[in-house]
Motif scaffolding. Structure first.
Motif, PDB file in Angstrom:
ATOM      1  N   ILE A  14       0.840  -1.209   0.000  1.00 19.48           N
ATOM      2  CA  ILE A  14       0.000   0.000   0.000  1.00 19.48           C
ATOM      3  C   ILE A  14       0.870   1.253   0.000  1.00 19.48           C
ATOM      4  CG2 ILE A  14      -1.627   1.343   1.392  1.00 19.48           C
ATOM      5  CD1 ILE A  14      -2.705  -1.416   2.376  1.00 19.48           C
ATOM      6  N   VAL A  68      -5.137  -6.356   0.629  1.00 17.71           N
ATOM      7  CA  VAL A  68      -4.752  -5.262  -0.273  1.00 17.71           C
ATOM      8  C   VAL A  68      -5.900  -4.944  -1.233  1.00 17.71           C
ATOM      9  CG1 VAL A  68      -3.192  -4.620  -2.158  1.00 17.71           C
ATOM     10  CG2 VAL A  68      -2.279  -5.667  -0.071  1.00 17.71           C
ATOM     11  N   TRP A  71      -8.432  -3.025   0.633  1.00 17.10           N
ATOM     12  CA  TRP A  71      -7.917  -1.661   0.850  1.00 17.10           C
ATOM     13  C   TRP A  71      -8.130  -0.817  -0.408  1.00 17.10           C
ATOM     14  CZ3 TRP A  71      -5.495   0.589   5.083  1.00 17.10           C
ATOM     15  CH2 TRP A  71      -4.923   1.837   4.852  1.00 17.10           C
TER      16      TRP A  71
END
Length: 112
Positions: A14, A68, A71
């Motif tokens: 990220i 991920v 996210w």
């Protein structure tokens, strides 16, 4: 892979300089917990209390990838199509990554 290593991997992917991580450093850990829960629900669909079952290590990488992916979709969860100023976004089925999980089940009367 330990949970700390998974959180470090999520943070590295990220970007540690992400403003959301700077504001709340526990967010990657939260997304990892949500990803692991989704994997356990898919893996053990007939078990109501999964706390006694250890997380299968073969899904370590999947849990990072799923966290991920979750996210990346925050703020636009479930978006199937988005068109703005010539930019079009279409998200794949949310269960695509979870299709890699093999459910555990037993035959009735199968014993252990």
């Amino acid at each position: 892979m330990t949970d700390e290593e998974k959180v470090a991997a999520i943070t590295a992917i990220i970007g540690a300089d992400d403003p959301d991580i700077e504001a709340n450093p526990d967010l990657p850990k939260t997304y990892l917990a949500l990803a692991k829960d989704a994997i356990m629900q898919r893996s053990y669909p007939l078990v109501s209390d999964r706390t006694a079952i250890g997380f299968p290590s073969r899904y370590d990488g999947l849990s990072v990838r799923l966290a991920v992916a979750m996210w990346a979709r925050r703020g636009a969860e479930g978006e199937s199509t988005h068109n703005e100023n010539g930019v079009q976004r279409t998200y794949e089925d949310g269960d695509m990554l979870l299709s890699e999980v093999v459910p555990h089940a037993r035959a009735i009367g199968g014993g252990q």
